[in-house]
Design an enzyme around this catalytic site. Structure first.
Site, PDB file in Angstrom:
ATOM      1  CE  LYS A  22      -1.828   1.629   3.839  1.00 24.74           C
ATOM      2  NZ  LYS A  22      -1.240   2.912   4.452  1.00 24.74           N
ATOM      3  CG  ASN A  23       2.216   2.528   3.468  1.00 28.24           C
ATOM      4  OD1 ASN A  23       0.965   2.656   2.696  1.00 28.24           O
ATOM      5  ND2 ASN A  23       2.652   2.582   4.606  1.00 28.24           N
ATOM      6  CB  CYS A 118      -5.011  10.486  11.610  1.00 30.26           C
ATOM      7  SG  CYS A 118      -3.460   9.684  12.028  1.00 30.26           S
ATOM      8  NE  ARG A 123       0.547  10.609   9.986  1.00 25.78           N
ATOM      9  CZ  ARG A 123       0.161   9.955   9.575  1.00 25.78           C
ATOM     10  NH1 ARG A 123      -1.234   8.690  10.408  1.00 25.78           N
ATOM     11  NH2 ARG A 123       0.549   9.674   8.471  1.00 25.78           N
ATOM     12  CG  ASP A 308       3.325   1.678   8.993  1.00 25.22           C
ATOM     13  OD1 ASP A 308       3.631   1.713   8.111  1.00 25.22           O
ATOM     14  OD2 ASP A 308       2.932   2.508  10.105  1.00 25.22           O
ATOM     15  NE  ARG A 400      -7.679   4.441   5.369  1.00 20.71           N
ATOM     16  CZ  ARG A 400      -6.576   5.493   5.621  1.00 20.71           C
ATOM     17  NH1 ARG A 400      -6.947   6.400   7.026  1.00 20.71           N
ATOM     18  NH2 ARG A 400      -5.691   5.793   4.978  1.00 20.71           N
TER      19      ARG A 400
END
Ligand code: EPZ
Length: 421
Positions: A22-23, A118, A123, A308, A400
């Site tokens: 995803k990243n 968030c 952020r 993460d 997500r």
């Protein structure tokens, strides 16, 4: 909204394939704005955030045709005629900020809704903005939008990031590819996803050196052409399943992932007592049915321990033998999973950015609530090793960033199902 029902007690066993990252896919999709030609991306995961990025690019006038079965996305921004990333999209995905650099570099203008904070922190994007200004853009914040202009194009710059920022590095390197002259980006992020983005940009004709180090050298070019590219595998997804296997005392093999991108996560799993075997494009973990041993964790930018993966290791330590500490140094509020794990009987005390954990033989199933992507994954892991049933609400956070997580876990023997509530 959907929830997961997890019944603990099953050891995970089997083989699964890592999805695309995803990243890596998100900045690479944004980078296609730098060319007026068609780009074809392969091994793109079927995730909500990918769909949101495709919607954002389409709202700008680009085409973004996803084929989830083929895990591909065909993108073309030759007809792009909008330069505004709207609040409604940015508020659902902060990574929308990654269109700032490409739009500014190719069109000399960009308006991006100021991404709010968030669950895990405020952020800020101040370093993204300062990098653009260093390349000659004027940037203002007007009515909640970052309004950036460079009517005469961008100029190369020598810019040093105060803080290592993945997104800031990605925006700056994308912008520099079309800036006039040479750019040097110092204290740049070194994550594998940055390396993947640079390799895609190079496939488009960009001239970049230094990826994977803290200094990137970019020679601007007048235009970039289209490219076909296969996105790297998702090291955080793979790491999450390895931790789940370790927590359940099982044995799992993941193909399509290299030990290099997993890095220190592999070392920590070995310290936890896992038998790790790394082959050509595969990593296998075997706990030999043993209970894991607690391991201390402190998050840092790559090649340090990835933030993460912090929540997942918190879950592992919650059922491991011994005491451990987990220190989160990257984000200011990324220990929220602890409060939900305590409801399951976990013995964890928080002091500032540090969680002190005393491992329990077993947790108790309970209704819990997901708060952010990786915290949600850690609650699934906790549910897999809890006695009885755990219901996890607000699992849209999980969708997500994890492709078909319940299907993959079921293939590994987990008792998990999705319900609509
Ligand atoms: C990327 O977020 C990832 N997201 C995050 O993954 C990941 O946790 C993070 O990098 C760190 O590895 C994507 O790639 C889409 P940062 P990003 O800018 O780029 C501060 C997930 O779970 N900072 O590296 O937003 C910031 O406050 C997600 O997949 C500034 O101060 O992270 C933070 O403390 C969550 N000013 C630190 O840098 C800035 O302008 C690192 O943030 C930018 C960042």
């Amino acid at each position: 909204m959907d929830s997961f029902i997890v019944r603990g007690g099953q050891r995970l066993h089997g083989v699964l394939s890592a999805s695309g990252s995803k990243n890596a896919a998100l900045p690479i999709m944004a980078a296609t704005l730098l060319s007026a030609e068609q780009c074809l991306l392969r091994r793109v995961p079927n995730l909500r955030d990918i769909a949101t990025m495709a919607t954002l690019l389409s709202s700008l006038g680009a085409t973004a045709d996803r084929d989830p079965k083929e895990a591909s996305v065909a993108l073309n921004s030759c007809a792009l005629d909008q330069f505004r990333a709207p609040y409604d999209l940015v508020k659902t995905m902060r990574a929308s900020i990654l269109v700032l650099g490409p739009l500014l570099a190719r069109f000399g203008q960009a308006e991006v809704s100021f991404p709010g904070g968030c669950a895990i922190g405020s952020r800020p994007v101040d370093l993204h903005i300062r990098a653009m200004e260093a390349m000659g853009a004027t940037v203002a914040v007007e009515s909640g939008y970052i309004v950036a202009k460079a009517p005469r194009g961008l100029s190369g710059a020598d810019f040093c990031f105060d803080t290592v920022t993945v997104g800031g590095t990605e925006n700056a390197v994308m912008a520099a590819t079309l800036a006039r002259g040479h750019s040097t980006l110092r204290n740049a992020a070194r994550e594998p996803e940055i390396v993947d983005l640079v390799q895609f940009l190079r496939a488009m004709g960009a001239r970049i050196e230094g990826e994977g180090t803290d200094t990137l050298e970019i020679e601007g070019v007048s235009a970039l052409h289209g490219a076909t590219y296969e996105v790297m595998p998702d090291r955080i997804e793979a790491g999450t399943y390895l931790v789940a296997a370790a927590a359940t005392r099982g044995d799992v093999k993941i193909d399509g992932i290299s030990s290099e991108v997993l890095g220190v996560v592999i070392d920590k799993l070995a310290l936890a007592g896992a038998e790790i075997t790394c082959g050509e494009g595969l990593v296998s973990l075997d706990m030999k049915t043993k209970r894991p041993t607690a391991v201390d964790i402190e998050t840092e930018p790559f090649p340090g321990f990835p933030t993460d993966m912090q929540a997942q290791f918190t879950a592992l330590n919650a059922v491991a033998l011994g005491h451990s500490s987990v220190v989160e140094t990257v984000f200011e509020n990324r220990l929220m999973q602890v409060h939900e794990m305590r409801r399951m009987g976990a013995e964890i005390d928080i002091a500032g950015d540090r969680a002190q954990i005393t491992g329990c033989e077993q947790l108790q199933g309970a209704p819990v609530m997901a708060s952010d992507l990786r915290a949600s994954a850690s609650l699934v892991i906790a549910g897999l090793v809890a006695d009885g049933e755990t219901r996890i609400d607000r699992i849209y956070h999980i969708d997500r960033g994890y492709e078909n997580i319940e299907g993959k876990l079921q293939c590994l023997g987990a008792d998990i199902r999705r319900i609509s509530t």
